[in-house]
Design an enzyme around this catalytic site. Structure first.
Site, PDB file in Angstrom:
ATOM      1  N   ARG A 192      15.596  28.457 -66.487  1.00  0.00           N
ATOM      2  CA  ARG A 192      16.682  27.950 -67.325  1.00  0.00           C
ATOM      3  C   ARG A 192      17.786  27.419 -66.425  1.00  0.00           C
ATOM      4  NH1 ARG A 192      19.321  31.682 -69.124  1.00  0.00           N
ATOM      5  NH2 ARG A 192      18.087  33.516 -68.622  1.00  0.00           N
TER       6      ARG A 192
ATOM      7  N   TYR B 225      10.657  23.138 -68.745  1.00  0.00           N
ATOM      8  CA  TYR B 225      10.565  24.596 -68.561  1.00  0.00           C
ATOM      9  C   TYR B 225      10.856  25.330 -69.888  1.00  0.00           C
ATOM     10  CZ  TYR B 225      11.619  29.354 -67.655  1.00  0.00           C
ATOM     11  OH  TYR B 225      11.614  30.711 -67.757  1.00  0.00           O
TER      12      TYR B 225
ATOM     13  N   LYS C 290      15.704  30.686 -76.930  1.00  0.00           N
ATOM     14  CA  LYS C 290      17.082  30.960 -76.511  1.00  0.00           C
ATOM     15  C   LYS C 290      18.090  30.060 -77.244  1.00  0.00           C
ATOM     16  CE  LYS C 290      15.718  33.921 -73.399  1.00  0.00           C
ATOM     17  NZ  LYS C 290      15.880  35.351 -73.637  1.00  0.00           N
TER      18      LYS C 290
ATOM     19  N   HIS D  90      20.037  39.691 -77.934  1.00  0.00           N
ATOM     20  CA  HIS D  90      19.028  39.625 -76.867  1.00  0.00           C
ATOM     21  C   HIS D  90      18.454  41.032 -76.689  1.00  0.00           C
ATOM     22  CE1 HIS D  90      18.225  38.295 -72.415  1.00  0.00           C
ATOM     23  NE2 HIS D  90      17.178  38.106 -73.166  1.00  0.00           N
TER      24      HIS D  90
ATOM     25  N   SER E  70      18.198  40.333 -67.649  1.00  0.00           N
ATOM     26  CA  SER E  70      16.833  40.055 -67.182  1.00  0.00           C
ATOM     27  C   SER E  70      16.510  40.898 -65.948  1.00  0.00           C
ATOM     28  CB  SER E  70      16.649  38.566 -66.900  1.00  0.00           C
ATOM     29  OG  SER E  70      17.617  38.149 -65.993  1.00  0.00           O
TER      30      SER E  70
ATOM     31  N   CYS F 275      15.255  43.878 -65.947  1.00  0.00           N
ATOM     32  CA  CYS F 275      15.506  45.312 -66.131  1.00  0.00           C
ATOM     33  C   CYS F 275      14.395  45.971 -66.951  1.00  0.00           C
ATOM     34  CB  CYS F 275      16.852  45.536 -66.811  1.00  0.00           C
ATOM     35  SG  CYS F 275      18.253  45.209 -65.727  1.00  0.00           S
TER      36      CYS F 275
ATOM     37  N   ASP G 195      12.248  40.494 -76.974  1.00  0.00           N
ATOM     38  CA  ASP G 195      13.328  39.666 -76.415  1.00  0.00           C
ATOM     39  C   ASP G 195      14.498  39.429 -77.366  1.00  0.00           C
ATOM     40  OD1 ASP G 195      14.305  38.177 -74.195  1.00  0.00           O
ATOM     41  OD2 ASP G 195      13.749  36.308 -75.172  1.00  0.00           O
TER      42      ASP G 195
ATOM     43  N   ARG H 140       5.201  32.412 -65.687  1.00  0.00           N
ATOM     44  CA  ARG H 140       5.204  33.008 -67.039  1.00  0.00           C
ATOM     45  C   ARG H 140       3.833  32.997 -67.694  1.00  0.00           C
ATOM     46  NH1 ARG H 140      10.453  34.634 -69.291  1.00  0.00           N
ATOM     47  NH2 ARG H 140      11.891  34.128 -67.627  1.00  0.00           N
TER      48      ARG H 140
ATOM     49  N   TYR I 121       9.526  53.163 -66.016  1.00  0.00           N
ATOM     50  CA  TYR I 121       8.316  52.772 -66.778  1.00  0.00           C
ATOM     51  C   TYR I 121       8.058  53.739 -67.944  1.00  0.00           C
ATOM     52  CZ  TYR I 121       7.720  49.675 -62.808  1.00  0.00           C
ATOM     53  OH  TYR I 121       7.938  48.729 -61.853  1.00  0.00           O
TER      54      TYR I 121
HETATM   55  C1  OXD Z   1      15.329  35.424 -70.255  1.00  0.00           C
HETATM   56  C2  OXD Z   1      14.004  35.250 -70.873  1.00  0.00           C
HETATM   57  O1  OXD Z   1      15.646  34.697 -69.314  1.00  0.00           O
HETATM   58  O2  OXD Z   1      13.710  36.003 -71.814  1.00  0.00           O
HETATM   59  O3  OXD Z   1      16.080  36.278 -70.727  1.00  0.00           O
HETATM   60  O4  OXD Z   1      13.250  34.355 -70.461  1.00  0.00           O
HETATM   61 MN    MN Z   2      15.321  37.154 -72.546  1.00  0.00          MN
END
Ligand code: OXD
Ligand code: MN
Length: 596
Positions: free
Chosen positions: A73, A201, A210, A230, A252, A254, A281, A379, A503
């Site tokens: 992004r 992308y 998003k 989010h 992100s 995490c 997400d 991805r 985890y």
């Molecule tokens: C982000 C995604 O960047 O979910 O948060 O791709």
């Molecule tokens: Mn995200």
């Protein structure tokens, strides 16, 4: 050319207007059928946009490579275009709508010559649900169409719904010539419009994700009294069959996706928990007629990061991505399967890297740095329906009731493993002051703290001060508001070792969270909130180093007083727009921290 089937006059007029500007060779309406999908895949393969993978080992899977200048992004090219700059706030890039349309028009003009314009009607959320929103994306990229068919509910059924509920978000995308100097991701919340040009992308071009489901939806949510967040959504089923749902926001890197579909750890197996994945997400949440907060996942797929996905971090995802998946920017192995750093298999002896070049382990670039096989942000796009832990509630129009909201970040020393806010207002303060430290993998000063309120900094489509106010107001509207918690899986000891294994073991913390929601356990009051009594975290089968749990739960007043300086600086940028309640919480915390 497929016959236009819509009766929505506004939609038809808009498609023709955009076509006059972009000048495609033809227009194809996406109907969502398997037949059309197969045809598009075939064309994409012929055009070199997709590489078919080994169909015995990875049926229905393809590989795509983006332009190397187009792998993530581009936040610096992402704008909120509202009439008033103040409406976008200090957290967003802003451009006046007229100037933005003018600038983008110059790039869109004739950008689809020699290509087809695809019209994708899509629904974010179950088609026809009062929680859902419809969008229509026009794009000249088959890759975008095929990804949108995975990530959203798209096609004929949405077009039919548009005859009943005619409102939709106008999403226009063209890859144009993929020139970074002519790349713009523009959001016009006041016009319910998104224009994205010059990128291929995912995060920039799958406009339902998003751009619509967070930036525009957060703006709509403020007007219509709901939340677009989010957040992952997961259900935790107890042995008696009762399922409770949690929504959680993390910046992100995490582990949001991993948490959303975890498999309970061995030590807790005897308790018979099961995890049900609703989303990884994005969460749209509304106050339902029972006065509590209900959430849907507006998406239908996962757009996950490949590196680091393996049987330890996320066994359910490893299963999910075995079929019908589009991989982007990973390594292609000689046997037609794929590989990335941090996968379960050892590196192959050779392959084709994410840039399409021959690759061998141990290769170095001209600066002597290792050449990565897969891009760090490579991805997979994969259907949620293939996830072994998918919740049966994914298609339910009112979603799932949320018992707890969990915020979290990556903090080496400060935040305890878990704490509970005193009440909703304090919980909003906890979310608003969320932050994460940079890791060695990120550019910048190691350990530097980046504020990312509610993990929404790059995704809030309006002034974040108003966003905080919206959170405060929503709390007052709920008869039974979820409790708000904060977690930190990343606390370290003095030698830099993680104190918590993370985890699957994170379920032990979520168990405490739900126990608190159900008033099953007492807690320790500290200046920052309630923390667990060590005995209330079930440690069966987990051998932590001596004293580790105490360290994980410690609250160091000195460190927190230091933290407040960063919070103050962050709040001050919103000037008088920041809700008074957040300053009150700041003062109250400051006072609690100075008490002996
Ligand atoms: C982000 C995604 O960047 O979910 O948060 O791709
Ligand atoms: Mn995200």
């Amino acid at each position: 050319m497929k016959k236009m089937v819509s009766h929505n006059k506004k939609l038809k007029e808009w498609v023709m207007k955009m076509a006059r500007m972009c000048q495609p060779d033809g227009i194809v309406w996406i109907d969502g059928s398997d037949k059309q999908k197969a045809q598009l895949e075939k064309e994409a393969v012929t055009a070199g946009e997709l590489i078919p993978l080994n169909q015995d080992k990875l049926p229905g899977c393809f590989l795509h490579r983006t332009n190397p200048n187009d792998v993530a992004r581009t936040e610096h090219l992402t704008y909120i275009c509202t009439k008033e700059k103040q409406a976008a706030g200090p957290n967003n890039n802003w451009m006046a709508p007229q100037a933005a349309y003018r600038k983008a028009k110059a790039i869109f003009k004739g950008s689809m010559k020699g290509r087809t314009m695809y019209v994708i009607p899509f629904s974010m959320g179950p088609v026809g649900s009062p929680f859902s929103k419809i969008g229509v994306e026009l794009t000249d990229s088959r890759y975008v169409v095929l990804n949108m068919l995975i990530m959203t509910r798209a096609g004929e059924s949405v077009l039919k719904q548009l005859n009943k509920t005619p409102e939709f978000t106008r999403c226009l995308h063209s890859i144009a010539d993929l020139d970074i100097n002519k790349r713009l991701i523009l959001h016009f919340p006041e016009d319910n419009t998104i224009w994205s040009v010059g990128s291929g992308y995912g995060g920039n071009v799958l406009l339902g994700k998003k751009c619509l489901a967070l930036r525009l939806a957060s703006y709509m949510g403020e007007k219509e009294a709901w939340f677009a967040e989010h957040m992952l959504i997961m259900g935790i089923e107890e042995p008696n069959g009762h399922v409770e749902y949690i929504a959680a926001a993390f910046p992100s890197a995490c582990g949001k996706t991993n948490l959303a579909m975890l498999i309970p750890p061995q030590g807790l197996k005897r308790k018979g928990y099961r995890i049900w994945t609703v989303g990884d997400d994005i969460s749209w949440m509304r106050i339902d007629s029972d006065g509590s907060l209900w959430a849907i996942n507006p998406e239908m797929g996962f757009f996950g990061v490949a590196p680091g996905t393996n049987m330890k971090s996320n066994p359910n995802m490893v299963t999910t991505i075995k079929k019908n998946t589009i991989y982007t920017n990973v390594l292609l192995k000689p046997d037609g399967t794929v590989w990335w750093e941090g996968s379960d298999e050892a590196a192959p002896a050779s392959g084709i890297d994410w840039q399409g070049r021959p690759w061998k382990p141990g290769m170095k670039d001209s600066d002597g740095k290792p050449v990565s096989a897969a891009h760090a942000n490579s991805r997979f796009t994969t259907p949620i329906t293939q996830c072994p832990s998918i919740s049966f509630r994914v298609d339910q129009h009112h979603g799932v009731p949320i018992s707890a909201i969990v915020f979290g970040g990556r903090r080496q020393f400060l935040a305890p493993l878990v704490y509970e806010s005193f009440n909703w207002q304090h919980g909003v303060f906890v979310g608003a002051t969320m932050a994460s430290e940079r890791t060695a993998a990120q550019v910048g000063k190691l350990g530097e703290v980046r504020r990312d309120p509610m993990a929404m900094l790059p995704f809030c489509g309006y002034n974040m001060a108003d966003y905080f106010r919206h959170w405060l107001k929503m709390g007052k509207k709920m008869a039974k508001a979820p409790k708000i918690f904060n977690v930190n899986w990343f606390r370290m000891d003095e030698t830099g070792k993680f104190l918590w294994p993370g985890y699957t073991e994170n379920l032990r913390v979520l168990e405490w969270v739900l126990d608190r929601c159900n008033n099953k356990v007492e807690a320790e009051k500290t200046p920052i909130g309630y923390i667990p009594k060590a005995r209330d975290i079930d440690m069966t089968g987990l051998n932590l180093a001596a004293g580790a749990l105490d360290k994980l739960l410690a609250v160091d007043k000195k460190d927190w007083r230091e933290e407040l300086k960063g919070v103050k600086e962050f709040f001050e940028q919103f000037k008088k727009d920041l809700p008074e309640e957040l300053w009150q919480e700041y003062e109250a915390l400051s006072e609690r921290l100075s008490e002996k």
